[in-house]
Design a protein around this motif. Structure first.
Motif, PDB file in Angstrom:
ATOM      1  N   PHE A 189      -6.745 -27.152  10.809  1.00 36.38           N
ATOM      2  CA  PHE A 189      -7.663 -27.781  11.220  1.00 36.38           C
ATOM      3  C   PHE A 189      -8.948 -26.999  10.386  1.00 36.38           C
ATOM      4  N   ILE A 190      -9.572 -27.975   9.473  1.00 39.97           N
ATOM      5  CA  ILE A 190     -10.819 -27.094   8.876  1.00 39.97           C
ATOM      6  C   ILE A 190     -12.152 -27.284   9.576  1.00 39.97           C
ATOM      7  N   ASN A 191     -12.628 -26.189  10.232  1.00 41.50           N
ATOM      8  CA  ASN A 191     -13.758 -26.110  11.189  1.00 41.50           C
ATOM      9  C   ASN A 191     -14.871 -26.350  10.445  1.00 41.50           C
ATOM     10  N   GLU A 192     -15.638 -27.665  10.437  1.00 41.60           N
ATOM     11  CA  GLU A 192     -16.828 -27.939   9.646  1.00 41.60           C
ATOM     12  C   GLU A 192     -17.814 -27.350  10.709  1.00 41.60           C
ATOM     13  N   SER A 193     -19.105 -26.746  10.048  1.00 43.83           N
ATOM     14  CA  SER A 193     -20.098 -26.511  10.785  1.00 43.83           C
ATOM     15  C   SER A 193     -20.732 -27.375  11.520  1.00 43.83           C
ATOM     16  N   GLY A 194     -20.620 -28.872  11.168  1.00 41.24           N
ATOM     17  CA  GLY A 194     -21.674 -29.828  11.876  1.00 41.24           C
ATOM     18  C   GLY A 194     -20.571 -30.425  13.109  1.00 41.24           C
ATOM     19  N   ARG A 195     -21.295 -31.492  13.699  1.00 43.55           N
ATOM     20  CA  ARG A 195     -20.821 -32.025  14.765  1.00 43.55           C
ATOM     21  C   ARG A 195     -19.337 -32.613  14.618  1.00 43.55           C
ATOM     22  N   HIS A 196     -18.749 -32.866  13.417  1.00 42.33           N
ATOM     23  CA  HIS A 196     -17.612 -33.413  13.075  1.00 42.33           C
ATOM     24  C   HIS A 196     -16.361 -32.649  13.840  1.00 42.33           C
ATOM     25  N   TRP A 197     -16.838 -31.456  14.016  1.00 44.09           N
ATOM     26  CA  TRP A 197     -15.825 -30.563  14.467  1.00 44.09           C
ATOM     27  C   TRP A 197     -15.398 -30.963  16.281  1.00 44.09           C
ATOM     28  N   TRP A 218     -12.593 -22.143   8.382  1.00 43.48           N
ATOM     29  CA  TRP A 218     -14.005 -22.563   8.704  1.00 43.48           C
ATOM     30  C   TRP A 218     -14.759 -22.776   7.106  1.00 43.48           C
ATOM     31  N   CYS A 219     -15.596 -23.979   7.310  1.00 43.02           N
ATOM     32  CA  CYS A 219     -16.267 -24.314   5.915  1.00 43.02           C
ATOM     33  C   CYS A 219     -17.600 -24.851   6.271  1.00 43.02           C
ATOM     34  N   ASN A 220     -18.893 -24.644   5.719  1.00 40.86           N
ATOM     35  CA  ASN A 220     -19.936 -24.889   5.972  1.00 40.86           C
ATOM     36  C   ASN A 220     -20.350 -26.129   5.146  1.00 40.86           C
ATOM     37  N   SER A 221     -19.548 -26.857   4.416  1.00 42.99           N
ATOM     38  CA  SER A 221     -19.662 -27.907   3.499  1.00 42.99           C
ATOM     39  C   SER A 221     -20.796 -29.059   4.192  1.00 42.99           C
ATOM     40  N   ASP A 222     -20.817 -29.166   5.524  1.00 44.36           N
ATOM     41  CA  ASP A 222     -21.559 -29.915   6.236  1.00 44.36           C
ATOM     42  C   ASP A 222     -23.074 -29.585   5.954  1.00 44.36           C
ATOM     43  N   ARG A 223     -23.218 -28.296   6.202  1.00 41.93           N
ATOM     44  CA  ARG A 223     -24.701 -27.959   5.850  1.00 41.93           C
ATOM     45  C   ARG A 223     -25.190 -28.079   4.241  1.00 41.93           C
ATOM     46  N   ILE A 224     -24.163 -27.761   3.454  1.00 43.50           N
ATOM     47  CA  ILE A 224     -24.489 -28.112   2.063  1.00 43.50           C
ATOM     48  C   ILE A 224     -24.877 -29.678   1.710  1.00 43.50           C
ATOM     49  N   PHE A 225     -24.111 -30.465   2.309  1.00 42.86           N
ATOM     50  CA  PHE A 225     -24.355 -32.086   2.236  1.00 42.86           C
ATOM     51  C   PHE A 225     -25.812 -32.362   2.771  1.00 42.86           C
ATOM     52  N   ASN A 226     -26.103 -31.874   3.998  1.00 39.34           N
ATOM     53  CA  ASN A 226     -27.176 -32.014   4.591  1.00 39.34           C
ATOM     54  C   ASN A 226     -28.498 -31.458   3.789  1.00 39.34           C
ATOM     55  N   TRP A 227     -28.206 -30.445   3.296  1.00 39.42           N
ATOM     56  CA  TRP A 227     -29.189 -29.528   2.484  1.00 39.42           C
ATOM     57  C   TRP A 227     -29.715 -30.364   1.207  1.00 39.42           C
ATOM     58  N   MET A 228     -28.538 -31.051   0.499  1.00 38.83           N
ATOM     59  CA  MET A 228     -28.681 -31.890  -0.564  1.00 38.83           C
ATOM     60  C   MET A 228     -29.461 -33.079  -0.351  1.00 38.83           C
ATOM     61  N   LEU A 229     -29.438 -33.520   0.912  1.00 34.85           N
ATOM     62  CA  LEU A 229     -29.734 -34.824   1.137  1.00 34.85           C
ATOM     63  C   LEU A 229     -31.272 -34.572   1.396  1.00 34.85           C
ATOM     64  N   LYS A 230     -31.805 -33.304   1.799  1.00 38.55           N
ATOM     65  CA  LYS A 230     -33.212 -33.037   1.959  1.00 38.55           C
ATOM     66  C   LYS A 230     -33.747 -32.955   0.577  1.00 38.55           C
ATOM     67  N   GLN A 231     -33.167 -32.884  -0.354  1.00 39.49           N
ATOM     68  CA  GLN A 231     -33.672 -32.642  -1.656  1.00 39.49           C
ATOM     69  C   GLN A 231     -34.068 -33.861  -2.347  1.00 39.49           C
ATOM     70  N   GLN A 240     -31.189 -37.865   9.497  1.00 37.07           N
ATOM     71  CA  GLN A 240     -30.672 -37.211  10.476  1.00 37.07           C
ATOM     72  C   GLN A 240     -30.878 -38.069  11.959  1.00 37.07           C
ATOM     73  N   ASN A 241     -31.648 -38.875  11.762  1.00 37.73           N
ATOM     74  CA  ASN A 241     -31.901 -39.751  13.254  1.00 37.73           C
ATOM     75  C   ASN A 241     -31.501 -41.190  13.105  1.00 37.73           C
ATOM     76  N   ILE A 242     -30.851 -41.590  11.862  1.00 33.89           N
ATOM     77  CA  ILE A 242     -30.386 -42.837  11.716  1.00 33.89           C
ATOM     78  C   ILE A 242     -28.926 -42.847  12.094  1.00 33.89           C
ATOM     79  N   CYS A 350     -13.996 -40.486  17.714  1.00 31.07           N
ATOM     80  CA  CYS A 350     -15.277 -40.739  17.990  1.00 31.07           C
ATOM     81  C   CYS A 350     -16.012 -39.949  17.457  1.00 31.07           C
ATOM     82  N   HIS A 351     -17.184 -40.333  16.397  1.00 31.75           N
ATOM     83  CA  HIS A 351     -18.068 -39.493  15.567  1.00 31.75           C
ATOM     84  C   HIS A 351     -19.185 -38.894  16.500  1.00 31.75           C
ATOM     85  N   ALA A 352     -19.457 -39.437  17.970  1.00 32.97           N
ATOM     86  CA  ALA A 352     -20.518 -39.080  18.522  1.00 32.97           C
ATOM     87  C   ALA A 352     -19.852 -38.440  19.820  1.00 32.97           C
ATOM     88  N   ALA A 353     -18.991 -37.599  19.846  1.00 34.62           N
ATOM     89  CA  ALA A 353     -18.420 -37.308  20.991  1.00 34.62           C
ATOM     90  C   ALA A 353     -19.078 -36.122  21.603  1.00 34.62           C
TER      91      ALA A 353
END
Length: 503
Positions: A189-197, A218-231, A240-242, A350-353
Motif C-alpha cells: 500500500f503506497i500511503n499518499e500524503s493526500g486524501r487518496h489514502w 509512504w510517498c508525498n507525490s500528492d503534495r508535489i503534484f499540487n505544488w506544481m499546479l500552483k506554479q 482544489q475546490n473544483i 470512492c475518492h470522496a470517502a
C-alpha cells in the motif's frame, strides 16, 4: 491561442540533490522560471524497513528512477528537464519514451478536450499532429554518484511470490484473494500524503491484522503534484475546490507508486508485480489524427508489457501484469463478493470517502458510488456490507435512472439491462436507451487488443482460470467483430508468452 508550444511556460525543471538513507529516498524538485526565479520542493519515499544502501550502485540507480517518475508529467511545460542521478542506457531510453508518450496523452486528454481546470485561452488549443510533443530537452547528469557504476545485477526471484499494488478498491482486493489461494501475496500500500489514502485505510487495517507480508511505504507525490499546479499559469487558482473525476494535468501516476514497490520486490525476491486493471482500461483512440490511449496508458496492458521489457533490460526477471484483464468491472465485483465476501466488506471505491467512528465510508453521491451500488444490487448483494446506507442506496439507484456511468458501452448496457429486469431502476427514456443485454460482460473476454493469454506468464494461467471459470458464464473470443464461445482447456492456455516471442 492555437499553438501547443504556448504551454512552454518555464525554463527548467531539475530533479536533483538525491539523498539516499536506509529507509528513505528523497530528491529536490526545482523549477527555474523564465525570469530566473526558482522555487523548490522535496519528493520523498519512506519505508518502515531498510531497503537502500547509498554505496550500492543498484540502489542508487533505483532511487534515481523512483524520484524521476513525477517529472514525466511535465515535458510539455519546460524548455529543459535535468535528471541528476545514476542512470544507465535502459533507464534513459525508458524515461525518454515514457515522457514523450505522456506528453502526447496530456496534450490530447487534458488540452484538446474539455477540462474545467484550465484558464482561457489555454482551453482552446487547436489539434496539431507533431513529430514530438515533449517540448523539454532531457539532460542526464551525475553529480553525486560518480564513483558508482550500474551493472547487470541479477537478483534471485521466487516465481511464487506476488507483489500487489494495493488500495481499497475491488481490483486489488480480488487480486489479493486469488493470489492468497495460489501463491504468496505481498500487498503493498503506497500511503499518499493526500486524501487518496482514505480509500485504502479500511483494507490496509484489515491486511495488517491478517497478512504478515503487508507493507506500507509512504510517498508525498500528492503534495508535489499540487505544488506544481500552483506554479502553472494556465490552471485556475481555485483548482482544489473544483469537484471533478479527473486530475487537472497529470496522467503518469501509477508508475510513481509502482517504482515505490520495486525496492520491496527486489529486496524480498518477488518475481511478479500485479496491478489490478480490468478489460476496459486498455483503449486506443485517435483525436484529429493524433493517436493516444484515452488517458489510460498507465492502466493498460501496453504499460505492463513496457515495464516488463524494461525489467528484462535491467537484468531483473520480474513480470508485471494484471490477472483481471479478461474481466469486466461487473465480473470482478461478482467474483470478489461471491468468493471473498470478507474482503469485499473493506472495499472503498470512492475518492470522496470520509471517516466515521474509525472507519472510512463512501460519499454515496459520486458517479463511482452509484456505479458500485448498481452493480452490487444487480448481483443481488447488499451495498451496506461495504458502508453504503439505505438512503445512499436508494439515491444511487435513482441517480442511475437519470445519469450515465463511466463504463464502455456494452458494460453499461448490460448493467442497466440487469437493473431493469430486476425492477431496481425505472424504465424511462434514459434507461431504455442504454439498457441492452450483452451476455459477454459476465464471461471471460479475450481479444487481440485488450486481453491476450500471451500477456500472462504461463505459471499463472491454469490456477487463475480454474478460479475465475467458476464465476463466469463461460469464455468468449472476439473474431471478425463477433464474440465466439470457447472452452478454456489446457491446450488453450499454451500460447507463447509475449516476451518469449521477442515482442
Amino acid at each position: 491561442m492555437n499553438d501547443i508550444r504556448a504551454l512552454v511556460v518555464f525554463n527548467e525543471l531539475k530533479v536533483h540533490q538525491i539523498i539516499i538513507e536506509p529507509k528513505r529516498v528523497k530528491a529536490t524538485y526545482t523549477i527555474v522560471k523564465n525570469d530566473g526565479e526558482t522555487v523548490s520542493n522535496e519528493l520523498i519515499y519512506s519505508y518502515k524497513d531498510a531497503y537502500f544502501d547509498k554505496s550500492c550502485a543498484e540502489d542508487a540507480n533505483l532511487a534515481s528512477m523512483m524520484v524521476a517518475q513525477v517529472a514525466l508529467n511535465y515535458g510539455l511545460f519546460f524548455k529543459t528537464i535535468i535528471f541528476d542521478g545514476l542512470f544507465d542506457a535502459a533507464d534513459k531510453r525508458f524515461l525518454l519514451d515514457m515522457i514523450e508518450n505522456t506528453s502526447r496523452e496530456i496534450t490530447v486528454n487534458k488540452f484538446l478536450v474539455k477540462n474545467e481546470f484550465l484558464k482561457p485561452p489555454f482551453d482552446s488549443l487547436s489539434p496539431e499532429k507533431l513529430a514530438r510533443y515533449t517540448a523539454a530537452d532531457l539532460n542526464f547528469i551525475n553529480s553525486r554518484f560518480g564513483n558508482l557504476r550500474v551493472g547487470n545485477n541479477k537478483v534471485a526471484l521466487d516465481i511464487n511470490k506476488y507483489a500487489i499494488l494495493s488500495s481499497g478498491g475491488k481490483d486489488s482486493l480480488l487480486t489479493y484473494g486469488i493470489i492468497k489461494e495460489i501463491g504468496e501475496p505481498h500487498p503493498i500500500f503506497i500511503n499518499e500524503s493526500g486524501r487518496h489514502w482514505f480509500t485504502a485505510i479500511n483494507a490496509y487495517d484489515h491486511f495488517e491484522k491478517i497478512e504478515p507480508n503487508t507493507v506500507k511505504p509512504w510517498c508525498n507525490s500528492d503534495r508535489i503534484f499540487n505544488w506544481m499546479l500552483k506554479q502553472m499559469p494556465f490552471i485556475k487558482e481555485n483548482f482544489q475546490n473544483i469537484r471533478a473525476d479527473i486530475y487537472p494535468i497529470r496522467l503518469w501516476t501509477v508508475a510513481v507508486f509502482l517504482f515505490g514497490v520495486l525496492p520491496v520486490a527486489r529486496k524480498k525476491g518477488i518475481a511478479n508485480i500485479l496491478i489490478g486493471n480490468e478489460y476496459d482500461t486498455t483503449v486506443k483512440g485517435n483525436h484529429n489524427g493524433i493517436s493516444h490511449y484515452n488517458g489510460l496508458y498507465d492502466q493498460s496492458k501496453y504499460f505492463d508489457n513496457a515495464l516488463t521489457r524494461y525489467y528484462q533490460k535491467k537484468g531483473w526477471n520480474i513480470y508485471q501484469y494484471s490477472i483481471l484483464r479478461s474481466l469486466s468491472e461487473l465480473l470482478i465485483l461478482k467474483v470478489l463478493v461471491k468468493r471473498y465476501p470478507d474482503l469485499q466488506r473493506h472495499q472503498v471505491s470512492c475518492h470522496a470517502a470520509h471517516e466515521e467512528e474509525g472507519r472510512m465510508l463512501p460519499c454515496g453521491k459520486c458517479e463511482k458510488c452509484r456505479r458500485i451500488v448498481g452493480m452490487l444490487k444487480a448481483l443481488d448483494e447488499d451495498p451496506k456490507r461495504c458502508g453504503y446506507s439505505d438512503n445512499q442506496i436508494e439515491n444511487g439507484l435513482k441517480a442511475l435512472g437519470q445519469q450515465k456511468v463511466k463504463q464502455i458501452g456494452s458494460d453499461a448496457a448490460h448493467l442497466y439491462d440487469l437493473l431493469l429486469q430486476k425492477k431496481l431502476i425505472e424504465r424511462n427514456e434514459h434507461t431504455s436507451k442504454i439498457g441492452k443485454p450483452h451476455p459477454e460482460i459476465v464471461k471471460l473476454r479475450f481479444d487481440n487488443e485488450r486481453s491476450l493469454l500471451s500477456d500472462l506468464p504461463k505459471h499463472i494461467r491454469k490456477p487463475l482460470f480454474t478460479i475465475l471459470s467458476k464465476y463466469s458464464d463461460g469464455a468468449v473470443r472476439l473474431l471478425d467483430r463477433k464474440w465466439h464461445t470457447f472452452i478454456i482447456e489446457d491446450e488453450v492456455l499454451e500460447p507463447v508468452y509475449f516476451l518469449d516471442k521477442g515482442e
